[in-house]
Write an enzyme that holds these catalytic residues in place. Structure first.
Site, PDB file in Angstrom:
ATOM      1  N   GLU A 152      -9.639  -1.921   5.440  1.00 16.02           N
ATOM      2  CA  GLU A 152     -10.277  -1.660   6.732  1.00 16.02           C
ATOM      3  C   GLU A 152     -11.529  -2.531   6.877  1.00 16.02           C
ATOM      4  O   GLU A 152     -11.996  -3.130   5.905  1.00 16.02           O
ATOM      5  CB  GLU A 152     -10.664  -0.175   6.803  1.00 16.02           C
ATOM      6  N   ASP A 192       0.821  -1.218   0.000  1.00 24.83           N
ATOM      7  CA  ASP A 192       0.000   0.000   0.000  1.00 24.83           C
ATOM      8  C   ASP A 192       0.853   1.266   0.000  1.00 24.83           C
ATOM      9  O   ASP A 192       2.077   1.214   0.142  1.00 24.83           O
ATOM     10  CB  ASP A 192      -0.959   0.002   1.210  1.00 24.83           C
ATOM     11  N   HIS A 232      -7.264  -4.733  10.230  1.00 22.81           N
ATOM     12  CA  HIS A 232      -7.000  -4.540   8.797  1.00 22.81           C
ATOM     13  C   HIS A 232      -5.727  -5.256   8.365  1.00 22.81           C
ATOM     14  O   HIS A 232      -4.818  -5.478   9.169  1.00 22.81           O
ATOM     15  CB  HIS A 232      -6.982  -3.052   8.409  1.00 22.81           C
ATOM     16  N   ASP A 262      -7.596  -2.737  14.353  1.00 21.95           N
ATOM     17  CA  ASP A 262      -8.974  -3.011  13.934  1.00 21.95           C
ATOM     18  C   ASP A 262      -9.061  -4.238  13.017  1.00 21.95           C
ATOM     19  O   ASP A 262     -10.100  -4.501  12.432  1.00 21.95           O
ATOM     20  CB  ASP A 262      -9.580  -1.786  13.233  1.00 21.95           C
TER      21      ASP A 262
HETATM   22  P1  PGA Z   1       2.117  -1.392  12.677  1.00 24.29           P
HETATM   23  O1  PGA Z   1       0.921  -1.403  11.645  1.00 24.29           O
HETATM   24  O2  PGA Z   1       3.073  -2.422  12.206  1.00 24.29           O
HETATM   25  O3  PGA Z   1       2.706  -0.026  12.584  1.00 24.29           O
HETATM   26  O4  PGA Z   1       1.534  -1.718  14.007  1.00 24.29           O
HETATM   27  C1  PGA Z   1       0.389  -2.634  11.215  1.00 24.29           C
HETATM   28  C2  PGA Z   1      -0.718  -2.368  10.240  1.00 24.29           C
HETATM   29  O5  PGA Z   1      -1.403  -1.344  10.372  1.00 24.29           O
HETATM   30  O6  PGA Z   1      -0.914  -3.176   9.331  1.00 24.29           O
END
Ligand code: PGA
Length: 262
Positions: free
Chosen positions: A143, A67, A138, A136
């Site tokens: 999301e 992404d 994702h 959450d």
């Molecule tokens: P993080 O994010 O590794 O910064 O906790 C993980 C994600 O949002 O996929």
């Protein structure tokens, strides 16, 4: 699914790196799906160490990132382009022509998303996809309520994700872009192997819901229950809400030697 619980994020990341290293030794022209965020950093540090100290070769590898924020160019310090170069690509011998990251400045985002999907297919699909998980649930920036069949497209971040990621933008939520381009859940599911990394107590609920809860678009990572080769590498803190943690440890401890790092 394989649930691998390690004492800490370092050992979990080293275990995940062994899976990637084994793939590269067997298939030097492997296609790697890569992720950003704080979670994969230790995995990337270990891959860099394996490259420097053990000659792990990335020269024939193709990469696709999950992404990118819409509106951030490659020079923006919080763009995922910048993240990937400073944390990984600058330290490996990957051919820059073989690196793919969604273009957050694309004039025609829909066309750019379709072209990204075409490039993944033309490369033969991902051999392995590295993932983190949002609090959450994702994966990528898919999301809750993202279609479980979705492909690369533009998405709007949830307020929760904007708040979670504000730490990268001087703590200022107003600076966090609200839109992103992300591989879809269908794109991720097409990878031949998925490596999910999750560390810290903030991920424990999402991990438990994804592994032991129902498959639901409200918890995008739960779709991995349908993936034939999904490996969750967890530290103790991320595993605390798993009801069947003793069973996962038992399985891992009794894994035949030949199955390790596969
Ligand atoms: P993080 O994010 O590794 O910064 O906790 C993980 C994600 O949002 O996929």
């Amino acid at each position: 699914m394989e649930i691998i619980i390690q004492p800490d994020a370092e050992s979990a990341s080293r275990a995940a790196a062994r899976v990637v290293a084994r793939l590269l030794r067997e298939k030097p022209d492997a296609v790697l799906g890569l992720a950003t965020g704080s979670t994969p950093l230790r995995l990337y540090q270990e891959l860099i160490r394996l490259h420097r100290e053990e000659g792990l070769d990335f020269s024939r590898v193709t990469t696709f990132n999950l992404d990118e924020y819409v509106g951030l160019g490659p020079d923006h310090p919080q763009s995922y382009h910048h993240f990937m170069w400073s944390n990984l690509f600058d330290h490996l011998n990957v051919n820059p022509a073989q690196i793919h990251i969604p273009d957050g400045l694309a004039a025609d985002i829909q066309a750019a998303c379709a072209a990204y999907e075409d490039k993944i297919v033309a490369a033969g699909g991902m051999d392995v996809q590295v993932l983190g998980i949002g609090s959450d649930g994702h994966i990528g920036f898919n999301e809750p309520t993202s279609s479980l069949a979705s492909r690369t497209r533009i998405k709007t971040l949830t307020p929760q994700t904007v708040a979670d990621n504000a730490r990268f933008f001087e703590g200022d939520e107003a600076k966090v872009p609200h839109h992103c381009i992300t591989m879809g859940i269908g794109t991720i599911m097409a990878a031949r192997c998925v490596i999910m990394l999750a560390f810290g107590s903030g991920k424990a609920d999402a991990v438990a819901a994804s592994v032991e809860g129902p498959v639901a678009a409200m918890m995008p990572a739960s779709v991995l229950q349908h993936h034939p080769v999904a490996k969750f590498f967890l530290d103790e803190a991320a595993a605390t809400k798993l009801t069947h943690a003793p069973y996962y440890r038992w399985v891992y401890d009794h894994k035949p030697g030949w199955q390790h790092d596969v």
